[in-house]
Write an enzyme that holds these catalytic residues in place. Structure first.
Site, PDB file in Angstrom:
ATOM      1  N   HIS A   1      18.578   0.241  -2.777  1.00  0.00           N
ATOM      2  CA  HIS A   1      17.280   0.672  -2.639  1.00  0.00           C
ATOM      3  C   HIS A   1      16.459  -0.448  -2.185  1.00  0.00           C
ATOM      4  O   HIS A   1      15.731  -0.210  -0.983  1.00  0.00           O
ATOM      5  CB  HIS A   1      16.484   1.282  -3.780  1.00  0.00           C
ATOM      6  CG  HIS A   1      14.983   1.738  -3.773  1.00  0.00           C
ATOM      7  ND1 HIS A   1      14.784   3.075  -3.344  1.00  0.00           N
ATOM      8  CD2 HIS A   1      13.776   0.772  -3.880  1.00  0.00           C
ATOM      9  CE1 HIS A   1      13.401   2.975  -3.234  1.00  0.00           C
ATOM     10  NE2 HIS A   1      12.948   1.752  -3.601  1.00  0.00           N
TER      11      HIS A   1
ATOM     12  N   CYS B   1       0.934  -1.313  -0.025  1.00  0.00           N
ATOM     13  CA  CYS B   1      -0.069  -0.157  -0.013  1.00  0.00           C
ATOM     14  C   CYS B   1       0.946   1.354   0.156  1.00  0.00           C
ATOM     15  O   CYS B   1       0.360   2.289  -0.338  1.00  0.00           O
ATOM     16  CB  CYS B   1      -1.121  -0.045   1.032  1.00  0.00           C
ATOM     17  SG  CYS B   1      -0.270  -0.484   2.603  1.00  0.00           S
TER      18      CYS B   1
END
Lengths: 447, 272
Positions: A100, A50
């Protein structure tokens, strides 16, 4: 070959954008397979939560790959303009991708630093890609590594140690008063959302029993059922406080429902057994003066918020340590990734064999002093032929596979078999790669 | 004098472990506790060796003067700490036990250390038994005192809502209150036995079980105090903060009975 990442997260895109671009359940499998079907995309994993949508791929030509992934995202949401999507996207390449992903998996990039959910989501994304067979040697290594890095960050720093939600902070405090909740009773007065959550946490932490008291008896009954507890009539909760150790108060009352003189009396009846009062109602329902009574510990919502703030600060400090661990691990991964390159492997293999050939030749010639220059040349010719004939097939095979993901497997195998130490040349543009390749061609024709 | 050598080594090692435990108390890391604990163990070994060699060299239990009593008290304190650690794993207790041990040991080192010929009056098997019980009781009450101190600290941190390193390091109030209680219920029978064996020995040495010697009187006061404290906890809820204050008060009494009586009051117990 390059690893590229195209994605968006809570840091770059608002929830309206994130929710539209997210992938869920069966849609995820379908989309992953669709993405993998593009010619340019060698491997892919889609991580969709989300808070982020990130697409990890390995491609032959990075610029083309990035464009392809953007097209793909656009094709998933055709009614959003391409520019509208692109402005929220970030892209990373190779080392940047590793850093990342490691940060994401270790929860350093999360909205709440140190939360644990994200690691599970990374695992799920990877499992799903494995199931759909859309990954190869590079992304497999990258994702497995990210999981182990996340675990390392978690064990070597205190990033996930302390509570960062008000309800959980209350439970942690309870543990500093009562060591073992297993023989303690909790009471929930009223029914606010946060109160219910705190009660649920208490149940999860193994509290013996939860007593529920609510103006609305049916509501109390319903909640008590959920916690496997019992109900006390709202008029009687003060008497019940003699028997309970943790009180969570969140009634909607506009004034104090628990006064100092009540608690004084209760603590006397409790024979000084400590009681922990949590007031998460606004306006407050428990007289703040109660905190001055011995063996009573009263915390209101601001106090708990302060605990959360301190804990968040600690997490941020710990995150710095996490970054150091990640630096180290990115270094290791990059080294491995570079060593996979077929071209440097070919160069290293040739160097290695050539070195052996030269050394052995020198030794032999050194021993046989009586040789004439012609004879030396003949022996040298022999060694050259031997080496070239032996290396011919492996080199051809490696070159053939140079542009497929299989090539990486070959390269790794060769590297291990011959114990090659590959010099890490800076990975630049495609041009240098081609030049290297030409050099090999030239080298080859020289022999 | 091998025992003096071992004693000095133990003192030095305890100095290091005290520093290490104090560092652990203010450090964010959990690592230092292992080193601190290890160093304490090493100190304990040397101290045990010092006591054993002294027993052999003196050919009696070495608790016959203030130096020896303080030294044995330190030993008993660390022994209690190691046992608690083994059972409950309250490492941070070391940050409180070790400073007290070190203070007691360095005071002991400042006193005359040589082994003296024993007064013929004191030559009895009861001597060793009596002093061992008495000193071990004092060590148990000291643990209760430290638990009380830690309790008050944690209580204050919880009340004033300060969530610093100390708050994270200190165990829960429940654990500290429990430790206080257990230490006293351990120390109380030791004190009782110490007093019984002491009066039997007094009968041999002085011809009377009880003669209102200041040390006997103060021991009796302590005994009544701790008896009341145990009774109060079980019957009228003297627990938590109150129990912590009482344990601290009790410890002051223990220190006075142990050292103060000899310095301030005249009595037959002048040797220790």
């Amino acid at each position: 070959m390059d690893i590229i990442l195209v994605g968006l997260s809570h840091k770059t895109a608002p929830v309206e954008v994130r929710e539209r671009l997210s992938f869920s359940g069966p849609q995820l499998t379908e989309s992953t397979l669709k993405l993998r079907a593009y010619e340019e995309i060698l491997e892919c994993v889609i991580l969709s939560t989300c808070n982020r949508v990130e697409i990890y791929t390995t491609v032959e030509k990075p610029e083309l790959g990035v464009a392809r992934v953007k097209d793909f995202l656009h094709s998933c949401q055709p009614d959003m303009p391409l520019d509208g999507i692109t402005q929220h996207l970030y892209t990373h390449k190779n080392e940047g991708v590793a850093r990342h992903l490691f940060r994401v998996a270790s929860s350093l990039d999360s909205m709440v630093i140190g939360e644990t959910q994200i690691l599970g989501q990374v695992k799920d994304a990877f499992d799903s890609a494995l199931l759909n067979k859309t990954t190869g040697i590079v992304l497999n290594k990258l994702f497995k590594k990210s999981i182990s890095v996340a675990k390392r960050v978690r064990t070597e720093t205190k990033i996930g140690e302390s509570a960062v939600s008000i309800s959980f902070a209350a439970v942690e405090l309870a543990k500093k008063i009562f060591s073992n909740l297993g023989n303690k009773t909790g009471m929930l007065i009223g029914a606010g959302e946060m109160g219910e959550l705190a009660a649920q946490y208490l149940v999860n932490s193994g509290i013996k029993e939860i007593v529920v008291s609510n103006r609305n008896y049916d509501r109390a009954l319903h909640l008590a059922k959920a916690y496997n507890g019992r109900v006390v009539r709202f008029e009687d909760f003060l008497e019940e406080m003699v028997n309970v150790d943790v009180v969570i108060c969140s009634t909607g009352a506009p004034n104090y429902v628990i006064h100092a003189e009540h608690v004084q009396d209760i603590i006397h009846k409790r024979k000084n057994r400590p009681i922990f009062l949590i007031d998460i109602s606004v306006p407050r329902n428990i007289d703040p003066d109660i905190n001055h009574i011995d063996n009573v510990f009263l915390y209101d919502i601001d106090d708990l918020q302060a605990v959360v703030e301190t804990n968040l600060r600690t997490r941020r400090d710990e995150a710095e340590k996490g970054e150091q661990i990640i630096d180290e691990e990115v270094g290791k991964f990059t080294k491995w990734f570079k060593s996979l390159e077929v071209v440097p492997t070919i160069v290293a293999l040739k160097d290695r064999v050539e070195e052996i050939r030269r050394k052995e030749l020198e030794r032999t010639v050194g021993r046989l002093r009586s040789l004439s220059p012609e004879e030396v040349q003949i022996i040298e010719g022999l060694t050259n032929t031997l080496v070239n004939k032996i290396l011919h097939n492996p080199l051809v095979a490696l070159k053939l596979e140079a542009h497929s993901t299989n090539g990486l497997l070959y390269a790794e195998a060769v590297r291990k078999l011959f114990d090659l130490d590959i010099k890490l040349v800076e990975r630049g543009t495609g041009e240098t790669t081609i030049n290297d390749e030409e050099n090999i061609e030239n080298d080859n024709s020289n022999h | 004098m091998l025992n003096i050598l071992f004693f000095k080594i133990a003192l030095a090692v305890y100095f290091v472990s005290t520093a290490s435990f104090l560092y652990y108390l203010i450090s964010r890391k959990e690592g230092p506790k292992r080193y601190s604990f290890g160093i304490t163990g090493l100190g304990f070994i040397f101290h045990t060796a010092a006591l054993l060699t002294r027993t052999i060299e003196a050919s009696h239990i070495p608790i016959t003067n203030l130096h020896e009593a303080m030294s044995f008290f330190s030993w008993a304190l660390v022994l209690a700490f190691l046992l608690i650690e083994y059972k409950y794993r309250i490492y941070v207790l070391g940050s409180f036990v070790l400073p007290l041990t070190f203070i007691s040991l360095i005071s002991s080192a400042a006193l005359p250390m040589e082994i003296k010929m024993l007064d013929p009056m004191l030559q009895s098997a009861w001597l060793g038994v009596h002093t061992i019980f008495a000193v071990m009781g004092a060590a148990a009450f000291s643990i209760a005192f430290l638990a009380g101190l830690m309790y008050l600290l944690q209580d204050w941190l919880l009340k004033s809502k300060r969530f610093n390193i100390l708050y994270h390091k200190l165990p829960s109030l429940d654990v500290l209150d429990d430790l206080n209680y257990r230490a006293i219920s351990f120390g109380f029978p030791l004190l009782t036995l110490g007093m019984i064996t002491g009066s039997i020995w007094a009968e041999y040495a002085w011809g009377t079980y009880w003669n209102w010697d200041p040390k006997q009187t103060w021991s009796l006061i302590l005994w009544l105090f701790y008896a009341a404290m145990l009774h109060g906890r079980l019957s009228i809820g003297w627990r938590g903060k109150k129990a912590a204050y009482l344990a601290i008060l009790g410890f002051i009494g223990v220190v006075f009975t142990f050292v103060g009586v000899n310095m301030l009051l005249q009595g037959k117990h002048t040797f220790v």
